[in-house]
Design a protein around this motif. Sequence first.
Motif, PDB file in Angstrom:
ATOM      1  N   ASN A 120      37.944  35.503  46.687  1.00 56.38           N
ATOM      2  CA  ASN A 120      36.491  35.359  46.813  1.00 56.38           C
ATOM      3  C   ASN A 120      36.032  33.933  46.502  1.00 56.38           C
ATOM      4  OD1 ASN A 120      36.077  37.942  47.692  1.00 56.38           O
ATOM      5  ND2 ASN A 120      35.651  38.774  45.658  1.00 56.38           N
TER       6      ASN A 120
ATOM      7  N   ASP B 101      41.511  36.371  32.091  1.00 59.41           N
ATOM      8  CA  ASP B 101      42.434  36.724  31.008  1.00 59.41           C
ATOM      9  C   ASP B 101      43.501  35.643  30.890  1.00 59.41           C
ATOM     10  OD1 ASP B 101      41.132  39.108  30.636  1.00 59.41           O
ATOM     11  OD2 ASP B 101      42.636  40.345  31.631  1.00 59.41           O
TER      12      ASP B 101
ATOM     13  N   GLU C  83      40.250  40.027  51.718  1.00 55.97           N
ATOM     14  CA  GLU C  83      40.862  38.710  51.936  1.00 55.97           C
ATOM     15  C   GLU C  83      40.750  38.276  53.394  1.00 55.97           C
ATOM     16  OE1 GLU C  83      42.321  41.266  50.460  1.00 55.97           O
ATOM     17  OE2 GLU C  83      42.681  40.628  48.391  1.00 55.97           O
TER      18      GLU C  83
ATOM     19  N   GLN D 102      37.089  33.499  38.361  1.00 50.54           N
ATOM     20  CA  GLN D 102      37.233  34.865  38.890  1.00 50.54           C
ATOM     21  C   GLN D 102      38.271  35.628  38.065  1.00 50.54           C
ATOM     22  OE1 GLN D 102      37.909  35.163  43.143  1.00 50.54           O
ATOM     23  NE2 GLN D 102      38.689  37.251  42.994  1.00 50.54           N
ATOM     24  N   HIS D 103      39.393  34.992  37.781  1.00 47.91           N
ATOM     25  CA  HIS D 103      40.344  35.541  36.810  1.00 47.91           C
ATOM     26  C   HIS D 103      40.203  34.748  35.524  1.00 47.91           C
ATOM     27  CE1 HIS D 103      43.157  37.677  39.929  1.00 47.91           C
ATOM     28  NE2 HIS D 103      41.987  38.254  39.778  1.00 47.91           N
TER      29      HIS D 103
ATOM     30  N   HIS E 284      48.276  46.154  43.517  1.00 42.26           N
ATOM     31  CA  HIS E 284      46.908  45.982  43.026  1.00 42.26           C
ATOM     32  C   HIS E 284      45.851  46.095  44.115  1.00 42.26           C
ATOM     33  CE1 HIS E 284      47.704  42.054  44.716  1.00 42.26           C
ATOM     34  NE2 HIS E 284      46.412  41.829  44.708  1.00 42.26           N
TER      35      HIS E 284
ATOM     36  N   LYS F 153      43.707  50.295  34.999  1.00 41.95           N
ATOM     37  CA  LYS F 153      42.447  51.027  34.863  1.00 41.95           C
ATOM     38  C   LYS F 153      42.447  52.271  35.765  1.00 41.95           C
ATOM     39  CE  LYS F 153      38.913  48.122  34.792  1.00 41.95           C
ATOM     40  NZ  LYS F 153      37.881  47.295  35.395  1.00 41.95           N
TER      41      LYS F 153
HETATM   42  C1  UD1 Z   1      42.008  39.202  43.517  1.00 39.33           C
HETATM   43  C2  UD1 Z   1      41.966  38.773  44.981  1.00 39.33           C
HETATM   44  C3  UD1 Z   1      43.263  39.214  45.664  1.00 39.33           C
HETATM   45  C4  UD1 Z   1      44.491  38.737  44.916  1.00 39.33           C
HETATM   46  C5  UD1 Z   1      44.377  39.207  43.474  1.00 39.33           C
HETATM   47  C6  UD1 Z   1      45.542  38.774  42.623  1.00 39.33           C
HETATM   48  C7  UD1 Z   1      39.760  38.772  46.056  1.00 39.33           C
HETATM   49  C8  UD1 Z   1      38.909  39.463  47.035  1.00 39.33           C
HETATM   50  N1  UD1 Z   1      40.886  39.420  45.696  1.00 39.33           N
HETATM   51  O1  UD1 Z   1      42.021  40.623  43.476  1.00 39.33           O
HETATM   52  O2  UD1 Z   1      43.284  38.650  46.963  1.00 39.33           O
HETATM   53  O3  UD1 Z   1      45.645  39.251  45.530  1.00 39.33           O
HETATM   54  O4  UD1 Z   1      43.174  38.669  42.923  1.00 39.33           O
HETATM   55  O5  UD1 Z   1      45.394  39.257  41.329  1.00 39.33           O
HETATM   56  O6  UD1 Z   1      39.442  37.682  45.640  1.00 39.33           O
HETATM   57  N2  UD1 Z   1      40.479  41.761  35.758  1.00 39.33           N
HETATM   58  C9  UD1 Z   1      40.834  41.572  34.454  1.00 39.33           C
HETATM   59  N3  UD1 Z   1      41.140  40.306  34.038  1.00 39.33           N
HETATM   60  C10 UD1 Z   1      41.084  39.240  34.861  1.00 39.33           C
HETATM   61  C11 UD1 Z   1      40.693  39.434  36.190  1.00 39.33           C
HETATM   62  C12 UD1 Z   1      40.413  40.702  36.634  1.00 39.33           C
HETATM   63  O7  UD1 Z   1      40.893  42.517  33.687  1.00 39.33           O
HETATM   64  O8  UD1 Z   1      41.386  38.111  34.413  1.00 39.33           O
HETATM   65  C13 UD1 Z   1      40.184  43.139  36.235  1.00 39.33           C
HETATM   66  C14 UD1 Z   1      38.704  43.431  36.219  1.00 39.33           C
HETATM   67  O9  UD1 Z   1      38.557  44.787  35.898  1.00 39.33           O
HETATM   68  C15 UD1 Z   1      38.298  43.218  37.662  1.00 39.33           C
HETATM   69  C16 UD1 Z   1      39.558  43.671  38.400  1.00 39.33           C
HETATM   70  O10 UD1 Z   1      40.631  43.254  37.560  1.00 39.33           O
HETATM   71  O11 UD1 Z   1      37.156  43.931  38.010  1.00 39.33           O
HETATM   72  C17 UD1 Z   1      39.707  43.090  39.765  1.00 39.33           C
HETATM   73  O12 UD1 Z   1      39.611  41.655  39.720  1.00 39.33           O
HETATM   74  P1  UD1 Z   1      39.096  40.837  41.010  1.00 39.33           P
HETATM   75  O13 UD1 Z   1      39.144  39.392  40.751  1.00 39.33           O
HETATM   76  O14 UD1 Z   1      37.798  41.407  41.446  1.00 39.33           O
HETATM   77  O15 UD1 Z   1      40.108  41.233  42.143  1.00 39.33           O
HETATM   78  P2  UD1 Z   1      41.706  41.392  42.139  1.00 39.33           P
HETATM   79  O16 UD1 Z   1      42.009  42.824  42.381  1.00 39.33           O
HETATM   80  O17 UD1 Z   1      42.344  40.729  40.970  1.00 39.33           O
END
Ligand code: UD1
Length: 375
Positions: A98, A41, A130, A38-39, A216, A254
Amino acid sequence: MKILSVVGARPNFMKIAPFCRELSKHPEFNHVLVHTGQHYDTRMSDSFFLDLDIPAPDIHLNIGSGTHAEQVGKTMIEFEKVVREEKPDWIVVVGDVNATCACSIVAKKEHIKLAHIEAGLRSGDIDMPEEVNRLVTDRLSDILFTPDRFSNANLKAEGVDSSRIAFVGNIMIDTLETQRDKAIVRNVPDMVRRELLVPRDIPDLAENNWAVLTMHRPSNVDQIETLKPLVDFLTDEVTEDMPLLWPIHPRTQKQLQIFGLWEKVRKKAILLNPLGYHDMVRLNIGARIMFTDSGGLQEECCVLGTPCLTLRWNTERPITLREHGGASVLVGNDVNRIRAAYKDVLQLERTPQRPELWDGHTAERIVETFLSRVH
Ligand code: UD1
């Protein structure tokens, strides 16, 4: 016993690290670590594996970003294949992202026993993604490892049988206690220079005289009507009193750019890359005040004693609030309320607190539970 545990996003990593370490001390466990991706980077993921000595994931699902349905759906499809192949005795999920929810559903549909670390937290706000993840995961879990007594009470109120609840304390604090010494020796001006997102001069960073901001949540950053007044207060008023250090989440960067707020922010705040674990703890240790909408930071501020203004209207972590002995005040995103609490909090001394069982030994209690209750 074969345990398959899951991580997906940044706040999961500090929760899985102590569990992996503790499991590795017991040869009776065969542990498989899955990263959903999911993450992805380096700064949001890989750096935590290195900093916290988490073993490289055995399996990586490379799910990436997307809508909630895309993330959950893709994770379920890929994770189901892994579960069928690996056939674990237990699946362990952490936190409330997620990945946590998606893998919990797969676990139960595949008839695998499920354990949730950090169970029972409730914000009462079903609009938070969450909260949906927490409700689904806890409803499905066979063992609920809770961090505090509020969580036990929440689960009992939902009708969960107490035999499924194991009150073990807060596993994030295991990581804080293990890593604190490595954090404290970091030199803040050097680190800030290294992590600057936008080149600029660095003001004097005197200990206990900077503010840290992290933000965030979609509820704070996705609408200009909410984000702009917050940014105006922080950059016009707080920066008059002290430097504002802002490690910035990719989502927030962003949104600031889309809303035309980036130029102002980059001039007034000290914008930093998403920080590694030790750098963030170090900033927290020396901060006069923390502004955050993160759950984990509320908890770390509680133990470190950093006065914290939580930029939310509710929290699933009430134990971190001042009325319960913690260091945080809920201020939502109303600027008048934030300003009043800010002035008030600046008068406070740093007062570290240690809620019950936030003692650095939570992972041991979790593994003992597996050893004693699980066959
Ligand atoms: C997620 C979690 C949140 C947690 C947060 C910590 C869910 C529903 N939310 O939210 O509970 O507090 O992580 O960071 O699971 N992106 C990048 N690089 C990455 C990951 C994400 O650029 O490595 C950008 C992308 O544009 C992406 C956006 O961040 O669409 C959001 O990422 P996402 O994992 O959907 O949710 P978070 O806001 O990070």
